[in-house]
Design an enzyme around this catalytic site. Structure first.
Site, PDB file in Angstrom:
ATOM      1  CD  GLU A 118      -2.711  -1.341   2.476  1.00 58.07           C
ATOM      2  OE1 GLU A 118      -3.711  -2.059   2.398  1.00 58.07           O
ATOM      3  OE2 GLU A 118      -2.382  -0.713   3.518  1.00 58.07           O
ATOM      4  CG  ASP A 123      -7.378  -7.152   4.741  1.00 53.19           C
ATOM      5  OD1 ASP A 123      -7.954  -6.844   5.807  1.00 53.19           O
ATOM      6  OD2 ASP A 123      -7.419  -6.439   3.720  1.00 53.19           O
TER       7      ASP A 123
END
Length: 372
Positions: A127, A143
């Protein structure tokens, strides 16, 4: 005398994705996210040009194939990202990812959900945000933990910061440790050919029936009750050591007062799901009081320090994950990182334990897919 203006980073930033995995499959890359100026969702091509997604449908319609050919083992592929963009760099092995569009935008892969078309694909993502203040780039295990990788950023002075690399054999060590624990064994996803695809984070695992939904409840209750008879001091801003909030529990509610004695926040005793997700009973609005207290509580509950360390955040990693039951996922991932840093839950950045690099004046960056 006027102060020189801060230099704005380059319009286009090169990011090299290097493949050190030792694996033979083709690698496919995707740069997906949000154009910060317009707020539009879309993708970036290899040259760094942003294109908004076309309109989607219900049920979700296939997104155009915007994959970039990635590096073979031992190779590297340069991609470019424009300043003013925030999103993810996805990398998949073998198969391309199946992205879908709805009228609201992109449906991200969710391999913990039944029926997700990407369930049997080995993939992961980094990210990043790149804007006028620089680059923030991190690996994320919030996640799932699938393809270990390091992230690096190089500044205009030539200095490079790197984080996220596992210890040698670290991926397998995480898998073996969790498989050996009966409570966590079902969080490991293995494909029919024997490839271990990922380990699911506890919130995703519990939400899909692979981890007891009440797993952390007993610890949460004992930590919460501890502050019926003593005070919890939260000092959420490292640069403002005098800004303190004092918490006390009555029944299931923990209430916080500021330095003047005014009540400024209260939280119901959180569920395991709220702790895993740092949401629900632990909401974190983008303010200067409730959000920072909530982030601190969530980090302390995930790390198992609430109840025994009464000034938070605690920053001695030796105190983390010693409670029972504990967040074995976060514990095991951090233990198998070369520098001990990971993004194993949403607020692992409390106390700076996250696998993130930042440069205000970046000249280049890299993502290196680690051997496994």
């Amino acid at each position: 005398m006027s102060t020189p203006a801060e230099a704005v980073p380059p319009d286009i930033l090169p990011i090299t994705v290097a493949n050190s995995t030792g694996r033979g499959e083709a690698v496919h890359l995707y740069v997906l996210g949000t154009d910060l100026a317009s707020g539009k969702l879309g993708y970036v091509d290899q040259a760094g040009a942003f294109t908004p997604w076309p309109a989607g449908q219900n049920p979700p319609s296939p997104a155009p194939d915007v994959s970039i050919d990635g590096p073979g083992n031992g190779g590297g592929t340069e991609i470019k990202v424009p300043r003013g963009f925030s999103g993810r760099v996805y990398f998949s092995f073998g198969d391309k990812l199946d992205f879908r569009l709805t009228p609201d935008g992109l449906v991200q892969p969710a391999p913990w959900a039944d029926g997700d078309p990407n369930k049997n694909i080995l993939f992961d993502w980094s990210e990043f945000t790149y804007n006028d203040s620089g680059l923030w780039l991190n690996s994320s295990q919030v996640d799932m933990f699938a393809v270990p990788h390091s992230v690096s950023a190089t500044g205009s002075d030539g200095s490079t910061d790197t984080t996220g690399a596992p210890v040698s054999g670290g991926r397998q060590a995480v898998i073996d440790s969790l498989k050996a624990d009966p409570a966590w064994a079902n969080t490991v996803d293995t494909r029919s050919d024997g490839t271990v695809l990922r380990v699911l984070a506890p919130g995703k695992a519990a939400g899909s029936g692979r981890l007891d939904t009440a797993y952390l409840d007993s610890y949460i209750s004992s930590a919460w009750q501890a502050y019926e008879s003593k005070d919890l001091t939260v000092v959420p801003f490292a640069d403002q050591p005098d800004k303190k909030f004092i918490g006390h529990t009555s029944g299931n509610v923990m209430t916080f007062k500021d330095g003047s004695g005014a009540e400024v926040a209260s939280f119901n005793k959180p569920s395991s799901a709220s702790v895993w997700g740092c949401d629900g009973d632990l909401p974190s609005p983008n303010d200067q009081v409730v959000g920072p207290i909530s982030r601190t509580l969530c980090a302390a509950l995930n790390r198992g320090t609430l109840g025994k360390i009464d000034t938070q955040p605690s920053t001695n990693a030796a105190d983390f994950y010693t409670n029972s039951p504990t967040n074995q996922y976060a514990k095991t991932i951090h233990a198998n990182m070369a520098d001990g840093k990971a993004y194993a839950f949403a607020y692992d950045d409390v106390g700076n334990f996250e696998s993130l690099v930042h440069k205000g004046d970046p000249q280049s960056a890299s993502i290196t897919l680690s051997p496994f």
